[in-house]
Design an enzyme around this catalytic site. Sequence first.
Site, PDB file in Angstrom:
ATOM      1  N   TYR A  63       8.615  -2.688   3.838  1.00 52.46           N
ATOM      2  CA  TYR A  63       9.589  -1.619   3.999  1.00 52.46           C
ATOM      3  C   TYR A  63      10.720  -2.111   4.903  1.00 52.46           C
ATOM      4  CZ  TYR A  63       5.650   1.266   2.349  1.00 52.46           C
ATOM      5  OH  TYR A  63       4.599   1.793   1.647  1.00 52.46           O
ATOM      6  N   SER A 209       2.636   8.763  -2.643  1.00 51.86           N
ATOM      7  CA  SER A 209       3.419   9.589  -3.560  1.00 51.86           C
ATOM      8  C   SER A 209       2.650  10.862  -3.934  1.00 51.86           C
ATOM      9  CB  SER A 209       3.789   8.804  -4.830  1.00 51.86           C
ATOM     10  OG  SER A 209       4.819   9.447  -5.546  1.00 51.86           O
ATOM     11  N   PRO A 210       2.124  11.579  -2.936  1.00 54.20           N
ATOM     12  CA  PRO A 210       1.307  12.759  -3.235  1.00 54.20           C
ATOM     13  C   PRO A 210       2.091  13.908  -3.850  1.00 54.20           C
ATOM     14  CG  PRO A 210       1.772  12.643  -0.891  1.00 54.20           C
ATOM     15  CD  PRO A 210       2.265  11.356  -1.483  1.00 54.20           C
ATOM     16  N   LEU A 211       3.425  13.867  -3.751  1.00 51.70           N
ATOM     17  CA  LEU A 211       4.260  14.897  -4.372  1.00 51.70           C
ATOM     18  C   LEU A 211       5.016  14.358  -5.584  1.00 51.70           C
ATOM     19  CD1 LEU A 211       5.625  16.635  -1.141  1.00 51.70           C
ATOM     20  CD2 LEU A 211       3.740  17.350  -2.630  1.00 51.70           C
ATOM     21  N   ALA A 212       4.544  13.224  -6.109  1.00 48.47           N
ATOM     22  CA  ALA A 212       5.138  12.628  -7.302  1.00 48.47           C
ATOM     23  C   ALA A 212       6.653  12.451  -7.144  1.00 48.47           C
ATOM     24  CB  ALA A 212       4.824  13.456  -8.541  1.00 48.47           C
ATOM     25  N   GLN A 213       7.036  11.845  -6.014  1.00 50.25           N
ATOM     26  CA  GLN A 213       8.444  11.581  -5.692  1.00 50.25           C
ATOM     27  C   GLN A 213       9.297  12.844  -5.665  1.00 50.25           C
ATOM     28  OE1 GLN A 213      10.238   7.869  -7.098  1.00 50.25           O
ATOM     29  NE2 GLN A 213       8.414   7.527  -8.331  1.00 50.25           N
ATOM     30  N   GLY A 214       8.669  13.954  -5.370  1.00 49.16           N
ATOM     31  CA  GLY A 214       9.407  15.208  -5.227  1.00 49.16           C
ATOM     32  C   GLY A 214       9.280  16.151  -6.400  1.00 49.16           C
ATOM     33  N   LEU A 216       6.656  17.565  -7.585  1.00 49.73           N
ATOM     34  CA  LEU A 216       5.733  18.656  -7.300  1.00 49.73           C
ATOM     35  C   LEU A 216       6.275  19.653  -6.274  1.00 49.73           C
ATOM     36  CD1 LEU A 216       2.367  16.681  -7.368  1.00 49.73           C
ATOM     37  CD2 LEU A 216       3.163  18.396  -9.014  1.00 49.73           C
ATOM     38  N   GLY A 218       8.941  21.288  -7.064  1.00 51.27           N
ATOM     39  CA  GLY A 218       9.494  22.287  -7.968  1.00 51.27           C
ATOM     40  C   GLY A 218      11.003  22.404  -7.921  1.00 51.27           C
TER      41      GLY A 218
END
Length: 323
Positions: A63, A209-214, A216, A218
């Site tokens: 990173y 990536s627990p929110l699938a790159q945003g 999830l 919505g």
Amino acid sequence: MEKRRLGKSEIEITPIGMGCWQFANSGNGITSYWDEQPQEQIDRIVAASIAGGVNWFDTAEAYGKGKSENSLTTGLQTLGVKPNEVVIATKWQPIFRTARSLIETIDERLQALNGYPIDLHQIHHAFSFSSIEKQMMSMVELLRQGKIRSAGVSNFNANQMRKAHAILQREGFPLVSNQVLYNLLNRNIENNGVLETARELGITIIAFSPLAQGILTGKYHQNPDEIQTHPGPRKYLKAFQIKSLEETLPLIREMQSIAEAYGVTPAQIALNWLIRANGDLVVAIPGASRVQQAEDNANAANFRLTQKEMEKLEEVSTRLNQA
């Protein structure tokens, strides 16, 4: 916030940690996924996470070649957080390198971390020039030297994880974690043996990536044009195209319905499902480029979905994952 053991180590972590890739800023081209963040903003994000109960941070050499590590720990220093008051995980970049590089670069990692200890050191990918045996033996050397507290991997498949575990166990150390892609829209580890193997061996799954790159959150379903304002290549990915957003809308609607009952956001519902669906086996490391995001991430662990709600989310998610 509750704490869980990291694998079979003595380290305790909260089910929600914080991913710090975004702190690399312009350290490399890939980090153009986010706008540049001044150190003052990073400090506020780190402070909000800690105030919310988060006790650990995940960063990596890759990173920004140490920029993320440095920005994170600079923030911790500014806040007066002392070494050992939080848990820090980082990763070694194996591409075009041999296992010896793990040992040769460890002091660079510690320097980039401003002297904060490495509680968890991870192999970032299974792409080293060296075998898993040699990589794990380098980890063993670092463990015996006290340069790191525990050893983990990232993006390892079930067989690779099992082999790494066996080598470390032979030398008297546990493999504590495997950091992999896992969220309500990508549940591949449930079917490829990774989750099952982790459960069998007592290895913590760290979901990146627990929110699938945003997706999830919505917000892109409510305003599909918003993705066009984001820097970097994310806007060109299939998941962000209109057709894909239409396909995933049933899950978003279900999360929104549940979220209203709790007075939380769909993103918090997605995170809560992730850290509850497999007992204490899975923890999540959502990122945050704004203070509000950091606060919301931390608060995602402060309620518990009912079994019926968990099952409904799994039902809708399963249909999407099988489509």
